[in-house]
Structures are given as C-alpha cells and as structure tokens.
Design a protein around this motif. Structure first.
Motif, PDB file in Angstrom:
ATOM      1  N   ALA A  90      -3.518  78.281  -2.236  1.00  0.00           N
ATOM      2  CA  ALA A  90      -3.623  77.198  -3.225  1.00  0.00           C
ATOM      3  C   ALA A  90      -2.267  76.906  -3.855  1.00  0.00           C
ATOM      4  N   GLY A  91      -1.547  77.940  -4.238  1.00  0.00           N
ATOM      5  CA  GLY A  91      -0.233  77.757  -4.849  1.00  0.00           C
ATOM      6  C   GLY A  91       0.774  77.173  -3.875  1.00  0.00           C
ATOM      7  N   VAL A  92       0.763  77.671  -2.641  1.00  0.00           N
ATOM      8  CA  VAL A  92       1.690  77.145  -1.632  1.00  0.00           C
ATOM      9  C   VAL A  92       1.388  75.677  -1.371  1.00  0.00           C
ATOM     10  N   LEU A  93       0.116  75.324  -1.250  1.00  0.00           N
ATOM     11  CA  LEU A  93      -0.237  73.930  -0.980  1.00  0.00           C
ATOM     12  C   LEU A  93       0.119  73.019  -2.154  1.00  0.00           C
ATOM     13  N   ASP A  94       0.037  73.526  -3.373  1.00  0.00           N
ATOM     14  CA  ASP A  94       0.508  72.748  -4.529  1.00  0.00           C
ATOM     15  C   ASP A  94       2.004  72.481  -4.410  1.00  0.00           C
ATOM     16  N   ASP A  95       2.768  73.517  -4.069  1.00  0.00           N
ATOM     17  CA  ASP A  95       4.220  73.352  -3.900  1.00  0.00           C
ATOM     18  C   ASP A  95       4.525  72.424  -2.725  1.00  0.00           C
ATOM     19  N   PHE A  96       3.762  72.562  -1.648  1.00  0.00           N
ATOM     20  CA  PHE A  96       3.929  71.692  -0.491  1.00  0.00           C
ATOM     21  C   PHE A  96       3.699  70.232  -0.888  1.00  0.00           C
ATOM     22  N   ALA A  97       2.645  69.986  -1.655  1.00  0.00           N
ATOM     23  CA  ALA A  97       2.335  68.613  -2.090  1.00  0.00           C
ATOM     24  C   ALA A  97       3.468  68.046  -2.934  1.00  0.00           C
TER      25      ALA A  97
END
Length: 183
Positions: free
Chosen positions: A48-55
């Motif tokens: 979840a955190g990685v995907l937030d940063d990715f976004a």
C-alpha cells in the motif's frame, strides 16, 4: 536495511556502470547525460505504501515536460526482497497506470536483485540484464520509447545482444562492475 540515499546511490552506480556502461539499454545514456532521470526511494515497507509513492511519482512524471524529467526510477530499499512478491507488486503498479488512464503514456519496467526470467535458472547470468541492486520500479514515457525505437535500427535485437553481452561478461565480470547493493 539500507537508507534511502544509499539505495539511490547504488542504483545510480548500477545505471551508470551496467545499464549504460554495458549498453544494455542504448537509450539510457542520453537521458542520463541530460539529467532527465529522476531517482527516488520509497520509505514504504508494504504494498500500500509503495503504491502510494508510485502514484505520486507517476503524477509527478506526467506533470513535467520530458525535457525536465524523462523517466523515473523508484527504488524500494525497505520492501519486496522476495522477487515473486515484487513481480505481483509490478502488476499492481501496471494496473494503477491503466486506472489513471495513462496506458500508452507511461510504461512500467521492473528490476530486482533476484530477477529471474521465466524458463531460466536463478543463477543464469542472462537474468542480470534485469538485476538492480534494489527492487526498482521504472516509469518510462511511451513517447520517449517510441522515439528511441524509431532511431535505433533494430530495437528487437537489443534483448539478444544483452544476453550475449552478459554471457561474455560472466559472473566474475558482473562482480567486477561493483553494482550490487552496498551492505
């Protein structure tokens, strides 16, 4: 675990020595020289955190002109040491690109310290074409890929040339590049 700055430094060294130095991607040198590669690290430890940063990085990339930021390398020093878990994360990142309506605008490539191509053994030297010191999601502009492919006489030959380069180099040659993660 590595700190973010060290992971980014390791990734920059890998890009310079392996990707550009061995010409694994004939398009990488130009954007590196022009300082159009954005390096960043996620402090996240879960999907979840990685995907937030990715976004956030995806939004930042498309908000800037290619002359300022052509590509982004998002390094994950605290997450996804397992390659299969990382592969699943990569698929989720690709879905996020589609959900944002950016399919055909941005492409995701992935690099991992334990990358393994389907049908190869874990120790096969050809896997090293996609091995980076840290799990890394690479955001590329499709428009830039199209221009680079048009300028390259036989872009489909890159894959085979990379396999031959790594076979000639061998494991000892790869180690000599000093492109592994800093302990």
């Amino acid at each position: 675990m590595a700190d973010a700055a060290r992971a980014v430094d390791d990734t920059r060294r890998w890009l310079e020595r392996a990707v550009v130095g061995l010409n694994l991607c004939p398009f990488a040198k130009a954007v590196l020289v022009k300082q159009q590669v954005h390096f960043c690290a996620s402090e996240a430890q879960d999907a979840a955190g990685v995907l937030d940063d990715f976004a956030r990085e995806l939004d930042a990339l498309v908000a800037l002109p290619a002359q300022e930021r052509d590509t982004t390398l998002l390094v994950l020093p605290h997450a996804f040491a397992d390659f299969l878990d990382f592969h699943d994360l990569t698929q989720r990142a690709e879905r996020l690109v589609r959900k944002r309506g950016l399919e055909g605008v941005v492409q995701v490539a992935s690099f991992h310290p334990r990358f393994v191509f389907a049908g190869t053994g874990e120790d096969d030297i050809t896997n090293y074409t996609n091995r980076a010191p840290w799990p890394t999601l690479h955001l590329l502009r499709e428009e830039s890929i199209d221009r680079a492919v048009a300028a390259f006489p036989d872009a489909s030959a890159i894959y085979e040339a990379n396999m031959a380069t790594l076979r000639r180099l061998g494991p000892e040659g790869w180690r000599a590049l000093d492109v592994e993660a800093t302990p």
